[in-house]
Write a protein that holds these residues in place. Structure first.
Motif, mmCIF file in Angstrom:
data_model
loop_
_atom_site.group_PDB
_atom_site.id
_atom_site.type_symbol
_atom_site.label_atom_id
_atom_site.label_comp_id
_atom_site.label_asym_id
_atom_site.label_seq_id
_atom_site.Cartn_x
_atom_site.Cartn_y
_atom_site.Cartn_z
ATOM 1 N N ALA A 401 0.822 -1.217 0.000
ATOM 2 C CA ALA A 401 0.000 0.000 0.000
ATOM 3 C C ALA A 401 0.852 1.262 0.000
ATOM 4 O O ALA A 401 0.454 2.286 -0.567
ATOM 5 C CB ALA A 401 -0.930 0.001 1.212
ATOM 6 N N SER A 402 2.012 1.205 0.645
ATOM 7 C CA SER A 402 2.860 2.399 0.750
ATOM 8 C C SER A 402 3.888 2.506 -0.362
ATOM 9 O O SER A 402 4.623 3.494 -0.421
ATOM 10 C CB SER A 402 3.575 2.402 2.103
ATOM 11 N N ALA A 403 3.952 1.505 -1.222
ATOM 12 C CA ALA A 403 4.951 1.525 -2.300
ATOM 13 C C ALA A 403 4.738 2.743 -3.194
ATOM 14 O O ALA A 403 3.634 2.989 -3.675
ATOM 15 C CB ALA A 403 4.858 0.246 -3.120
ATOM 16 N N GLY A 404 5.781 3.506 -3.413
ATOM 17 C CA GLY A 404 5.710 4.664 -4.294
ATOM 18 C C GLY A 404 5.217 5.922 -3.622
ATOM 19 O O GLY A 404 5.292 7.000 -4.216
ATOM 20 N N HIS A 411 5.122 6.270 5.601
ATOM 21 C CA HIS A 411 5.252 5.990 7.036
ATOM 22 C C HIS A 411 3.896 6.006 7.716
ATOM 23 O O HIS A 411 3.610 5.170 8.594
ATOM 24 C CB HIS A 411 6.182 7.024 7.674
ATOM 25 N N SER A 412 3.037 6.937 7.326
ATOM 26 C CA SER A 412 1.707 7.027 7.924
ATOM 27 C C SER A 412 0.885 5.781 7.614
ATOM 28 O O SER A 412 0.171 5.264 8.479
ATOM 29 C CB SER A 412 0.991 8.285 7.405
ATOM 30 N N VAL A 413 0.987 5.273 6.387
ATOM 31 C CA VAL A 413 0.254 4.058 6.010
ATOM 32 C C VAL A 413 0.768 2.866 6.805
ATOM 33 O O VAL A 413 -0.020 2.067 7.344
ATOM 34 C CB VAL A 413 0.389 3.811 4.492
ATOM 35 N N ARG A 414 2.074 2.732 6.887
ATOM 36 C CA ARG A 414 2.631 1.600 7.645
ATOM 37 C C ARG A 414 2.267 1.694 9.125
ATOM 38 O O ARG A 414 1.990 0.685 9.781
ATOM 39 C CB ARG A 414 4.152 1.564 7.464
ATOM 40 N N GLU A 415 2.256 2.905 9.639
ATOM 41 C CA GLU A 415 1.911 3.082 11.055
ATOM 42 C C GLU A 415 0.452 2.709 11.307
ATOM 43 O O GLU A 415 0.126 2.089 12.328
ATOM 44 C CB GLU A 415 2.156 4.538 11.447
ATOM 45 N N ALA A 542 -6.852 2.247 3.970
ATOM 46 C CA ALA A 542 -7.644 2.952 2.959
ATOM 47 C C ALA A 542 -7.902 4.396 3.385
ATOM 48 O O ALA A 542 -7.914 5.309 2.545
ATOM 49 C CB ALA A 542 -8.959 2.215 2.723
ATOM 50 N N ALA A 543 -8.134 4.618 4.687
ATOM 51 C CA ALA A 543 -8.364 5.979 5.173
ATOM 52 C C ALA A 543 -7.125 6.848 4.972
ATOM 53 O O ALA A 543 -7.233 8.014 4.566
ATOM 54 C CB ALA A 543 -8.756 5.946 6.651
ATOM 55 N N GLU A 544 -5.946 6.292 5.243
ATOM 56 C CA GLU A 544 -4.718 7.050 5.033
ATOM 57 C C GLU A 544 -4.498 7.337 3.555
ATOM 58 O O GLU A 544 -4.073 8.435 3.179
ATOM 59 C CB GLU A 544 -3.521 6.279 5.595
ATOM 60 N N LEU A 545 -4.780 6.366 2.714
ATOM 61 C CA LEU A 545 -4.628 6.578 1.272
ATOM 62 C C LEU A 545 -5.624 7.617 0.773
ATOM 63 O O LEU A 545 -5.306 8.418 -0.117
ATOM 64 C CB LEU A 545 -4.812 5.260 0.528
ATOM 65 N N MET A 546 -6.834 7.606 1.326
ATOM 66 C CA MET A 546 -7.827 8.619 0.948
ATOM 67 C C MET A 546 -7.353 10.005 1.373
ATOM 68 O O MET A 546 -7.486 10.974 0.613
ATOM 69 C CB MET A 546 -9.167 8.292 1.602
ATOM 70 N N ARG A 547 -6.791 10.089 2.586
ATOM 71 C CA ARG A 547 -6.261 11.381 3.026
ATOM 72 C C ARG A 547 -5.131 11.843 2.107
ATOM 73 O O ARG A 547 -5.047 13.033 1.764
ATOM 74 C CB ARG A 547 -5.746 11.247 4.470
#
Length: 563
Positions: A401-404, A411-415, A542-547
């Motif tokens: 999910a955090s690739a790229g 970091h936020s996605v992994r956290e 998904a919420a972090e990716l949306m943000r």
């Protein structure tokens, strides 16, 4: 304006309530009305960007964007009728001489002593600029008028000209004042001389970093009277080449960019042309908006690494499915389904098997202490392996999910994934225990199909035939019944053969329901694991990716569509 009396007169004029020349009650019109179109949209987007990113990015990353917003707000509250232009240059470049030549009177001190300008000095051609000068922190004693008791040339109304200390001064406080004022003015006139026009300190510290501010930049080659013949043109061409290498666009052939030309402040050659350029520049009243647009562009360039992903980012459907499949394997969904299928078939065997086989199984169990076959002791490594599989699944989906993504958002996605994974193994174990329980069975056993009673009755009938045939033979042996070997043998054989046949038929009939029962158990466990995985890991990701997508859209607006 060089005598004390003239200075006192000017100070008296600046401290009194300034009355507009056109007689209206208020000529101090806010600049807010000019923040329209793309600039207004970019400022709004920058504010949204900072607000959405404050909890995700380090404050130092957003500091420049915050400064731009603060300066935009501060400039909006001040006069839109004035344009603040700073004259900057190196020691001995003649900037103070040029300042006096534009003003038409000796305001800034000139001479051989260095530095001659120790603090910013301002000259205003019309009233209403007090707020702007307060913002620049220029005291009243250093505020001047071009002519004592008058407003100077009409074409320069609205100009606020500021003479800065030398940017290469040996005194640190002089350089700090230059940097402070340059961050606040609407435009800059850089004065260079034939000896220092290629100075690395000027290009690397000022011109190159301010290359995006070309539209509000004038680069003036002073002292051309010292250059013989065509030397002035050659130096100007070399100066344009250096500016081009700095990345500063040149305003040639009607294109927007920096204005470059030569003059001699001492002899007055080219000064009139500069005054005309400044007059047109000031009357356009676009310099504050241009400067602010350049500041927003520079802030966007600095923020780019924090918002622009390398390639396509996000979590695809394939990654989601693979994550859920890993969770299903971690909780043993397939093994649980197979175990449920075996249990169903075992129950079918107990209910439909021959009594003699059940007696044999009972005998086998009785030989074991406690009456039950020993259970395989729980292996600690299996639990650890399941937990490790869950952790590995979470790490894998977080990396995918955090690739790229830019580093802060990756970091936020992994956290978010790590937070969701806390206690996930234990929760999955509880869900697995509940999901493995047969639906609609209070005693915990698999449900029995409707045909089981008939099968049990048939098996009982076969057993009764065996018993009846055996008793018949015994009766004949003891003479109780008439001799006749064939009938009791046939009855007994029917029971002996029929029992296994009934058991085999029941086993064959049980395969389908057992398989469906196992599949249902596997499905329930998969759904339980998937629901937990979505709620605890996939949804936060998904919420972090949306943000990130939201701030990415705002960044595209801030960067003017160059994101």
């Amino acid at each position: 304006m060089t005598d004390d009396g003239g200075d006192s007169a000017v100070l008296g004029g600046t401290r009194r309530a300034e009355r507009p020349r056109d007689g209206r009650a208020d000529a101090h019109t806010p600049i807010g009305g000019t923040y329209e179109g793309p600039l207004r949209a970019r400022l709004d987007a920058l504010g949204e960007l900072v607000g959405l990113s404050r909890a995700r990015l380090d404050g130092a990353i957003l500091a420049e964007a915050g400064r731009v917003l603060d300066e935009a707000s501060a400039r909006q509250r001040l006069s839109s009728r004035h344009t603040v232009v700073a004259i900057a240059g190196a020691t001995g470049s003649g900037k103070s001489t040029l300042f006096n030549a534009i003003a038409g009177v000796p305001i800034s001190e000139t001479g051989l002593r260095r530095p001659t300008t120790s603090a910013p000095i301002a000259c205003t051609w019309s009233d209403g600029a007090a707020g702007l000068l307060d913002r620049l922190a220029i005291p009243g004693r250093l505020r001047r008028k071009p002519l004592a008791g008058g407003d100077g040339a009409e074409e320069l109304h609205g100009l606020v000209l500021v003479d800065l200390p030398d940017h290469d001064s040996a005194l640190t406080r002089h350089r700090e004042q230059v940097d402070r004022v340059l961050a606040l003015v609407d435009a800059v006139i850089w004065v260079v001389d034939p000896e220092k026009y290629a100075d690395a300190a000027l290009h690397e510290r000022y011109l190159r970093p301010f290359a995006g501010h070309a539209e509000v930049t004038f680069v003036v080659l002073n002292q051309i009277d010292r250059l013989p013949g065509e030397a002035a043109d050659q130096v100007l061409d070399d100066l344009r080449r250096l500016l081009d290498e700095d990345g500063m666009a040149l305003g040639e052939h009607g294109e927007p960019g920096a204005t470059v030309f030569g003059l001699s402040a001492l002899t007055g050659q080219g000064v009139g042309e500069l005054r005309e350029l400044l007059a047109r520049f000031v009357q356009e009243r676009a310099a504050p908006a241009r400067r602010l647009s350049a500041d927003v562009e520079a802030a966007a360039a600095r923020l780019r690494p924090a918002y622009v992903a390398e390639g396509r980012s996000g979590l695809g459907e394939r990654s989601r499915e693979q994550f859920l499949e890993r969770l299903a394997r971690a909780v043993g969904a397939v093994a649980a389904g197979e175990a449920a299928e075996r249990e169903w078939r075992r129950n079918a065997g107990r209910a439909c098997g021959t009594p003699w086989l059940r007696l044999w199984r009972f005998y086998e169990r009785s030989r074991v202490p406690g009456g039950r076959p020993p259970k395989t002791p729980a292996v600690v490594e299996e639990e650890l392996t399941a937990r490790q599989r869950v952790e590995q699944a979470v790490r894998t989906v977080a990396e995918e999910a955090s690739a790229g993504l830019p580093a802060p958002w990756a970091h936020s996605v992994r956290e978010a994934a790590v937070r969701g994974a806390e206690g996930l193994s234990e929760t999955l174990d509880e869900l697995a225990a509940r999901a493995a329980a047969p639906a609609g069975s209070p005693d915990g056993r698999p449900p029995r199909p409707a045909w089981w009673p008939a099968a049990v009755l048939a098996q009982a009938s076969m057993t009764l035939l065996q018993i009846f045939g055996a008793l018949w033979l015994v009766g004949q042996i003891f003479g109780v019944l008439e001799p006749g070997l064939l009938p009791p043998v046939l009855v007994m054989s029917a029971g002996i053969v029929g029992g296994p046949l009934v058991e085999w038929a029941c086993g064959a009939a049980a395969r389908g329901p057992a398989r469906r029962y196992g599949q249902d158990a596997e499905r329930r466990l998969r759904e339980a694991a998937a629901g937990c995985g979505r709620a605890r890991v996939l949804d936060p990701i998904a919420a972090e990716l949306m943000r990130y997508r939201e701030v990415r859209e705002q960044y595209v607006t801030v960067s003017g569509g160059n994101g």
